[in-house]
Design a protein around this motif. Structure first.
Motif, PDB file in Angstrom:
ATOM      1  N   LYS A  25       8.634  26.123  78.860  1.00  0.00           N
ATOM      2  CA  LYS A  25       7.412  25.505  78.336  1.00  0.00           C
ATOM      3  C   LYS A  25       6.578  26.536  77.583  1.00  0.00           C
ATOM      4  O   LYS A  25       6.019  26.239  76.531  1.00  0.00           O
ATOM      5  N   THR A  31       5.492  23.031  70.941  1.00  0.00           N
ATOM      6  CA  THR A  31       6.151  21.750  71.226  1.00  0.00           C
ATOM      7  C   THR A  31       5.654  21.167  72.541  1.00  0.00           C
ATOM      8  O   THR A  31       5.358  19.974  72.627  1.00  0.00           O
ATOM      9  N   GLN A  35       3.861  17.623  73.141  1.00  0.00           N
ATOM     10  CA  GLN A  35       4.388  16.633  74.093  1.00  0.00           C
ATOM     11  C   GLN A  35       3.317  16.232  75.105  1.00  0.00           C
ATOM     12  O   GLN A  35       3.206  15.057  75.471  1.00  0.00           O
ATOM     13  N   ASN A  38       0.951  13.768  73.771  1.00  0.00           N
ATOM     14  CA  ASN A  38       1.526  12.422  73.686  1.00  0.00           C
ATOM     15  C   ASN A  38       1.609  11.711  75.033  1.00  0.00           C
ATOM     16  O   ASN A  38       2.003  10.557  75.090  1.00  0.00           O
ATOM     17  N   GLN A  39       1.287  12.413  76.104  1.00  0.00           N
ATOM     18  CA  GLN A  39       1.348  11.794  77.421  1.00  0.00           C
ATOM     19  C   GLN A  39       0.254  10.726  77.536  1.00  0.00           C
ATOM     20  O   GLN A  39      -0.782  10.811  76.884  1.00  0.00           O
ATOM     21  N   PRO A 100       6.964   9.825  76.443  1.00  0.00           N
ATOM     22  CA  PRO A 100       7.484  11.130  76.042  1.00  0.00           C
ATOM     23  C   PRO A 100       7.823  11.989  77.259  1.00  0.00           C
ATOM     24  O   PRO A 100       7.253  11.812  78.331  1.00  0.00           O
ATOM     25  N   CYS A 101       8.752  12.886  77.083  1.00  0.00           N
ATOM     26  CA  CYS A 101       9.119  13.820  78.145  1.00  0.00           C
ATOM     27  C   CYS A 101       8.617  15.202  77.758  1.00  0.00           C
ATOM     28  O   CYS A 101       8.789  15.624  76.619  1.00  0.00           O
ATOM     29  N   SER A 102       8.019  15.888  78.696  1.00  0.00           N
ATOM     30  CA  SER A 102       7.564  17.260  78.444  1.00  0.00           C
ATOM     31  C   SER A 102       8.089  18.181  79.538  1.00  0.00           C
ATOM     32  O   SER A 102       7.391  19.050  80.019  1.00  0.00           O
ATOM     33  N   GLU A 108      14.725  17.930  79.260  1.00  0.00           N
ATOM     34  CA  GLU A 108      14.109  16.875  78.455  1.00  0.00           C
ATOM     35  C   GLU A 108      15.141  15.983  77.773  1.00  0.00           C
ATOM     36  O   GLU A 108      14.812  14.921  77.262  1.00  0.00           O
TER      37      GLU A 108
END
Length: 141
Positions: A25, A31, A35, A38-39, A100-102, A108
Motif C-alpha cells: 500500500k 493508487t 482506491q 473510491n470506497q 472497489p478493492c484497496s 486485489e
C-alpha cells in the motif's frame, strides 16, 4: 513443543500477510489513496485511513514477532480480519453502489467470493493462534 511450532507458523502467516499488504500500500501510495477515495466511506476518512491502515498492519506484525506480545498480535489480527471480512460480506450482499478493492498487492486481483474465503482463512489463522497462545500462557502460569 508442537504447540510452539504451530503458533510460530500461524504468526508467520499473519506477519507475511500484513507486512506484504501494508508495504505494498505504501509502495503504490497514489493508487492506494485513489482506491480509498473510491470506497463507500466519507472522503474525510481517506487521509486517516491511508496512513493508519498500513501502519496498523505493520504494527500488528511487530506484535506477532515477539513472544510477550504475540497474544495481543493474534487478537488484533482477529479484529482486523473480522472487519475486512465484514466489509467483504457487505460487498457480496450488494450493500454499496460501487465495490472497489484497496487490499494491496496481488490480493486485489481476487474476486469478492475469493476475498471472502481468503479472509475467512486468516480469521481462522488468527483465532487458532489466539486460542493456542492463551493455552500456552495458562500452561506456563
Amino acid at each position: 513443543m508442537k504447540r510452539k511450532i504451530v503458533i510460530e507458523i500461524l504468526s508467520s502467516l499473519l506477519i507475511l500477510l500484513f507486512v506484504y499488504t501494508g508495504v505494498s500500500k505504501w509502495l503504490d501510495f497514489k493508487t492506494f489513496t485513489g482506491q480509498m477515495n473510491n470506497q463507500p466511506l466519507p472522503n474525510w476518512m481517506t487521509p486517516i485511513l491511508v496512513w493508519t491502515l498500513p501502519a496498523v498492519e505493520i504494527i500488528i506484525s511487530g506484535f506477532l514477532m515477539f513472544d510477550k506480545t504475540q497474544l495481543i498480535g493474534f487478537r488484533a489480527s482477529l479484529v482486523l480480519m473480522l472487519l475486512f471480512t465484514l466489509y467483504t460480506l457487505l460487498v457480496l450482499l450488494k450493500t454499496f453502489g460501487r465495490i472497489p478493492c484497496s487490499c494491496g498487492g496481488v490480493i486485489e486481483n481476487l474476486s469478492w467470493p475469493q476475498h471472502l474465503v481468503f479472509n475467512l482463512f486468516f480469521v481462522g489463522v488468527a483465532l487458532a493462534g489466539m486460542i493456542l497462545k492463551r493455552k500456552e500462557k495458562l500452561k506456563i502460569s
